[in-house]
Design a protein around this motif. Structure first.
Motif, PDB file in Angstrom:
ATOM      1  N   TRP A 146       0.852  -1.184   0.000  1.00 29.06           N
ATOM      2  CA  TRP A 146       0.000   0.000   0.000  1.00 29.06           C
ATOM      3  C   TRP A 146       0.888   1.234   0.000  1.00 29.06           C
ATOM      4  N   LEU A 147       0.655   2.126  -0.950  1.00 26.56           N
ATOM      5  CA  LEU A 147       1.508   3.296  -1.116  1.00 26.56           C
ATOM      6  C   LEU A 147       0.990   4.506  -0.349  1.00 26.56           C
ATOM      7  N   VAL A 148       1.886   5.443  -0.150  1.00 25.20           N
ATOM      8  CA  VAL A 148       1.475   6.767   0.289  1.00 25.20           C
ATOM      9  C   VAL A 148       0.612   7.328  -0.847  1.00 25.20           C
ATOM     10  N   PRO A 149      -0.619   7.767  -0.581  1.00 23.35           N
ATOM     11  CA  PRO A 149      -1.500   8.243  -1.655  1.00 23.35           C
ATOM     12  C   PRO A 149      -0.839   9.311  -2.527  1.00 23.35           C
ATOM     13  N   GLY A 150      -1.033   9.166  -3.830  1.00 27.85           N
ATOM     14  CA  GLY A 150      -0.486  10.128  -4.774  1.00 27.85           C
ATOM     15  C   GLY A 150       0.910   9.799  -5.273  1.00 27.85           C
ATOM     16  N   ARG A 151       1.490   8.686  -4.806  1.00 31.68           N
ATOM     17  CA  ARG A 151       2.867   8.351  -5.189  1.00 31.68           C
ATOM     18  C   ARG A 151       2.926   7.215  -6.218  1.00 31.68           C
ATOM     19  N   GLU A 152       1.785   6.916  -6.837  1.00 32.43           N
ATOM     20  CA  GLU A 152       1.726   5.787  -7.760  1.00 32.43           C
ATOM     21  C   GLU A 152       2.682   5.937  -8.942  1.00 32.43           C
ATOM     22  N   GLU A 153       2.729   7.130  -9.534  1.00 34.36           N
ATOM     23  CA  GLU A 153       3.588   7.341 -10.699  1.00 34.36           C
ATOM     24  C   GLU A 153       5.057   7.134 -10.334  1.00 34.36           C
ATOM     25  N   GLU A 154       5.452   7.631  -9.172  1.00 30.58           N
ATOM     26  CA  GLU A 154       6.831   7.447  -8.718  1.00 30.58           C
ATOM     27  C   GLU A 154       7.132   5.972  -8.472  1.00 30.58           C
ATOM     28  N   PHE A 155       6.166   5.273  -7.880  1.00 33.31           N
ATOM     29  CA  PHE A 155       6.364   3.853  -7.575  1.00 33.31           C
ATOM     30  C   PHE A 155       6.554   3.043  -8.855  1.00 33.31           C
ATOM     31  N   GLU A 156       5.765   3.339  -9.871  1.00 33.51           N
ATOM     32  CA  GLU A 156       5.897   2.602 -11.124  1.00 33.51           C
ATOM     33  C   GLU A 156       7.231   2.914 -11.798  1.00 33.51           C
ATOM     34  N   ALA A 157       7.695   4.149 -11.661  1.00 33.24           N
ATOM     35  CA  ALA A 157       9.006   4.507 -12.206  1.00 33.24           C
ATOM     36  C   ALA A 157      10.113   3.752 -11.467  1.00 33.24           C
ATOM     37  N   VAL A 158       9.973   3.617 -10.150  1.00 34.01           N
ATOM     38  CA  VAL A 158      10.956   2.872  -9.361  1.00 34.01           C
ATOM     39  C   VAL A 158      10.935   1.394  -9.748  1.00 34.01           C
ATOM     40  N   ASN A 159       9.746   0.857 -10.007  1.00 35.28           N
ATOM     41  CA  ASN A 159       9.654  -0.534 -10.459  1.00 35.28           C
ATOM     42  C   ASN A 159      10.472  -0.733 -11.732  1.00 35.28           C
ATOM     43  N   LYS A 160      10.411   0.240 -12.624  1.00 39.29           N
ATOM     44  CA  LYS A 160      11.172   0.141 -13.870  1.00 39.29           C
ATOM     45  C   LYS A 160      12.675   0.228 -13.602  1.00 39.29           C
ATOM     46  N   GLU A 161      13.055   0.964 -12.559  1.00 40.32           N
ATOM     47  CA  GLU A 161      14.467   0.984 -12.170  1.00 40.32           C
ATOM     48  C   GLU A 161      14.893  -0.389 -11.661  1.00 40.32           C
ATOM     49  N   TRP A 162      14.004  -1.056 -10.918  1.00 38.55           N
ATOM     50  CA  TRP A 162      14.305  -2.416 -10.454  1.00 38.55           C
ATOM     51  C   TRP A 162      14.460  -3.370 -11.642  1.00 38.55           C
ATOM     52  N   ILE A 163      13.628  -3.184 -12.653  1.00 42.60           N
ATOM     53  CA  ILE A 163      13.723  -4.021 -13.849  1.00 42.60           C
ATOM     54  C   ILE A 163      15.080  -3.826 -14.518  1.00 42.60           C
ATOM     55  N   ALA A 164      15.471  -2.565 -14.686  1.00 39.59           N
ATOM     56  CA  ALA A 164      16.748  -2.260 -15.337  1.00 39.59           C
ATOM     57  C   ALA A 164      17.925  -2.817 -14.539  1.00 39.59           C
ATOM     58  N   LEU A 165      17.880  -2.658 -13.210  1.00 41.67           N
ATOM     59  CA  LEU A 165      18.970  -3.151 -12.370  1.00 41.67           C
ATOM     60  C   LEU A 165      19.016  -4.676 -12.384  1.00 41.67           C
ATOM     61  N   SER A 166      17.847  -5.311 -12.352  1.00 42.17           N
ATOM     62  CA  SER A 166      17.792  -6.778 -12.393  1.00 42.17           C
ATOM     63  C   SER A 166      18.373  -7.300 -13.702  1.00 42.17           C
ATOM     64  N   LYS A 167      18.067  -6.620 -14.803  1.00 43.16           N
ATOM     65  CA  LYS A 167      18.632  -7.016 -16.093  1.00 43.16           C
ATOM     66  C   LYS A 167      20.146  -6.837 -16.090  1.00 43.16           C
ATOM     67  N   ALA A 168      20.602  -5.707 -15.556  1.00 45.44           N
ATOM     68  CA  ALA A 168      22.038  -5.419 -15.536  1.00 45.44           C
ATOM     69  C   ALA A 168      22.804  -6.444 -14.705  1.00 45.44           C
ATOM     70  N   LYS A 169      22.175  -6.920 -13.631  1.00 47.20           N
ATOM     71  CA  LYS A 169      22.820  -7.900 -12.750  1.00 47.20           C
ATOM     72  C   LYS A 169      22.553  -9.340 -13.192  1.00 47.20           C
ATOM     73  N   LYS A 170      21.846  -9.480 -14.333  1.00 46.07           N
ATOM     74  CA  LYS A 170      21.549 -10.800 -14.912  1.00 46.07           C
ATOM     75  C   LYS A 170      20.758 -11.697 -13.953  1.00 46.07           C
ATOM     76  N   ALA A 171      19.785 -11.096 -13.268  1.00 42.36           N
ATOM     77  CA  ALA A 171      18.903 -11.871 -12.391  1.00 42.36           C
ATOM     78  C   ALA A 171      18.065 -12.828 -13.230  1.00 42.36           C
ATOM     79  N   ARG A 172      17.785 -14.003 -12.688  1.00 38.91           N
ATOM     80  CA  ARG A 172      17.033 -15.013 -13.440  1.00 38.91           C
ATOM     81  C   ARG A 172      15.701 -15.380 -12.796  1.00 38.91           C
ATOM     82  N   ASP A 173      15.374 -14.734 -11.675  1.00 40.23           N
ATOM     83  CA  ASP A 173      14.073 -14.944 -11.042  1.00 40.23           C
ATOM     84  C   ASP A 173      13.212 -13.710 -11.277  1.00 40.23           C
ATOM     85  N   PRO A 174      12.008 -13.884 -11.814  1.00 39.87           N
ATOM     86  CA  PRO A 174      11.163 -12.732 -12.129  1.00 39.87           C
ATOM     87  C   PRO A 174      10.479 -12.154 -10.897  1.00 39.87           C
TER      88      PRO A 174
END
Length: 260
Positions: A158-186
């Protein structure tokens, strides 16, 4: 994407919860809608509940019920029933399908079966959730084969209300970092919609077992290093509270139409 460094209060109560395969079947990069029924079952009447549900599934199979149903269960008595939907308009078709099933087996017979199942239920809630592949990490080659998956984790966030856009952007940062580190678990991300206490997101992960998942998590966080620690801190700043659950998918309590 559970961080074992998060404060215990933020992690919330860890209880068993099954996977959500009906919400993530297919990876065509399109959001997928599901209607989720959360049934809290009296733990002393689990056998009664499951027997009634299996009888209902028998009728769905016999009469070709048009909607798939994926069931998961938790160790605190929750059963999550997932109906895949193409759109919200499918809800009318879903109600119509139940009415038609009642006509086929007899309205009173369906009501009697419904009462039998619900007699073991303490409460039930229906919610819509949307699987979002655009903010999920889907490695090209996963560590586990589908048949090896026996253990799931669900982190409700559950997010702090109004922070959804930031949270989704952070999720994309996690995706990029996971790819860079060659993570194999989704990690699979869903968003709570009608019926849910919003704003709420859900991360789904899995492993062969609790031990396998824990080992994979330890390896993941070690590989993330300082970048992961900084991104974790950034993520926590957007979160109001979390509820982490683990458990299993129940194919014996699930159904798929033959024409699907």
């Amino acid at each position: 994407m559970k961080n074992h460094r998060l404060p215990a209060l933020l992690l919330g109560l860890a209880v068993f919860l099954g996977g959500w395969p009906a919400a993530v079947d297919g990876q065509d990069n399109q959001p997928q809608l599901s209607l989720i029924g959360d049934f809290l079952v009296d733990t002393s009447r689990v056998a009664e509940f499951e027997a009634g549900l299996k009888d209902l599934l028998g009728h769905l199979e016999k009469h070709g019920f048009p909607f798939s149903l994926g069931t998961s269960n938790t160790d605190d008595g929750h059963y999550y029933m997932v109906y895949s939907m193409k759109s919200y308009a499918d809800v009318d078709s879903w109600h119509k399908a139940w009415a038609e099933l009642g006509q086929k087996i007899g309205p009173e017979n369906l009501r009697a079966l419904d009462r039998r199942i619900l007699a073991a239920v303490i409460e039930r809630v229906y919610q819509f959730w949307v699987y979002r592949p655009d903010i999920s990490f889907l490695p090209e080659k996963e560590r586990l084969k589908p048949e090896e998956i026996r253990y799931y984790t669900w982190d409700f966030v559950w997010l702090v209300p109004g922070r959804e856009e930031e949270f989704e952007a952070v999720n994309k940062e996690w995706i990029a970092l996971s790819k860079a580190k060659k993570a194999r678990d989704p990690f699979l991300t869903c968003v709570g919609d009608l019926g849910a206490r919003m704003p709420v997101y859900l991360w789904i992960e899995y492993g062969k077992s609790a031990a396998d998942y824990a080992a994979a998590e330890e390896k993941f966080w070690k590989s993330m290093g300082e970048e992961g620690a900084a991104l974790s801190k950034k993520t926590r700043a957007l979160i109001q509270r979390m509820d982490s659950k683990t458990g299993q998918f129940r194919p014996d309590l699930s159904y798929a139409p033959k024409n699907k």
